[in-house]
Design a protein around this motif. Sequence first.
Motif, PDB file in Angstrom:
ATOM      1  N   GLU A   1       0.936   4.317  -2.732  1.00  0.00           N
ATOM      2  CA  GLU A   1       0.855   5.730  -2.337  1.00  0.00           C
ATOM      3  C   GLU A   1       1.996   6.536  -2.958  1.00  0.00           C
ATOM      4  O   GLU A   1       1.784   7.640  -3.464  1.00  0.00           O
ATOM      5  CB  GLU A   1       0.902   5.860  -0.813  1.00  0.00           C
ATOM      6  CG  GLU A   1      -0.326   5.377  -0.094  1.00  0.00           C
ATOM      7  CD  GLU A   1      -0.150   5.364   1.418  1.00  0.00           C
ATOM      8  OE1 GLU A   1       0.792   6.014   1.937  1.00  0.00           O
ATOM      9  OE2 GLU A   1      -0.958   4.702   2.093  1.00  0.00           O
TER      10      GLU A   1
ATOM     11  N   SER B   1       0.832  -1.212   0.000  1.00  0.00           N
ATOM     12  CA  SER B   1       0.000   0.000   0.000  1.00  0.00           C
ATOM     13  C   SER B   1       0.866   1.262   0.000  1.00  0.00           C
ATOM     14  O   SER B   1       0.524   2.258  -0.635  1.00  0.00           O
ATOM     15  CB  SER B   1      -0.960   0.005   1.186  1.00  0.00           C
ATOM     16  OG  SER B   1      -0.260   0.064   2.399  1.00  0.00           O
ATOM     17  N   GLU B   2       2.005   1.226   0.688  1.00  0.00           N
ATOM     18  CA  GLU B   2       2.926   2.372   0.668  1.00  0.00           C
ATOM     19  C   GLU B   2       3.510   2.573  -0.731  1.00  0.00           C
ATOM     20  O   GLU B   2       3.647   3.709  -1.188  1.00  0.00           O
ATOM     21  CB  GLU B   2       4.042   2.189   1.689  1.00  0.00           C
ATOM     22  CG  GLU B   2       3.586   2.342   3.122  1.00  0.00           C
ATOM     23  CD  GLU B   2       4.666   2.010   4.127  1.00  0.00           C
ATOM     24  OE1 GLU B   2       4.708   2.709   5.157  1.00  0.00           O
ATOM     25  OE2 GLU B   2       5.450   1.066   3.892  1.00  0.00           O
TER      26      GLU B   2
ATOM     27  N   SER C   1       1.378   7.104  -6.570  1.00  0.00           N
ATOM     28  CA  SER C   1       0.342   8.117  -6.746  1.00  0.00           C
ATOM     29  C   SER C   1       0.899   9.527  -6.531  1.00  0.00           C
ATOM     30  O   SER C   1       0.606  10.441  -7.308  1.00  0.00           O
ATOM     31  CB  SER C   1      -0.810   7.850  -5.774  1.00  0.00           C
ATOM     32  OG  SER C   1      -1.798   8.828  -5.915  1.00  0.00           O
TER      33      SER C   1
END
Length: 147
Positions: A76, A72-73, A79
């Motif tokens: 991120e 998930s990091e 993004s």
Amino acid sequence: MALLELVNEEKTMGLFDFLKSIQKNEVPAIKTNIQVNTNRSIPTIKPEQEIFECYDEVFKTMIADISGLSASEAKEINSIIKNGEGGFLNMGRYQATVWEKYFKGRNWHWNEYEEWNKIFTKLDKFPARFPMKRILFQLRLKRYLVN
């Protein structure tokens, strides 16, 4: 003269006129002949479209070599990099943010970083904006204070 606008004030003054104007407390007039560029634009490089098409794959390959980040990091980070002004080409916009939030003060490992860090450590010289792990910084500071 489409690109240049000529500014020309016809106030001619020699050295003696200048000195006389100072004695009389006058504001001296100065002849100016300035060329002002009215079409100021910074040249921009337009990258080929395939750079944008393959970025996600390159990012996945490079981020996979970094241990200490969750999936998930990694999403991120991708993004943050892609969705700001200039996208991934504008490192000045996202480099400090990503470093501070995801790497600084954490345990992580990236072989490419370690290779460059080893070279700079041997030279005892680091580029001004080279991100340093906290432990390495403390060791360098201790060595500096001892010497």
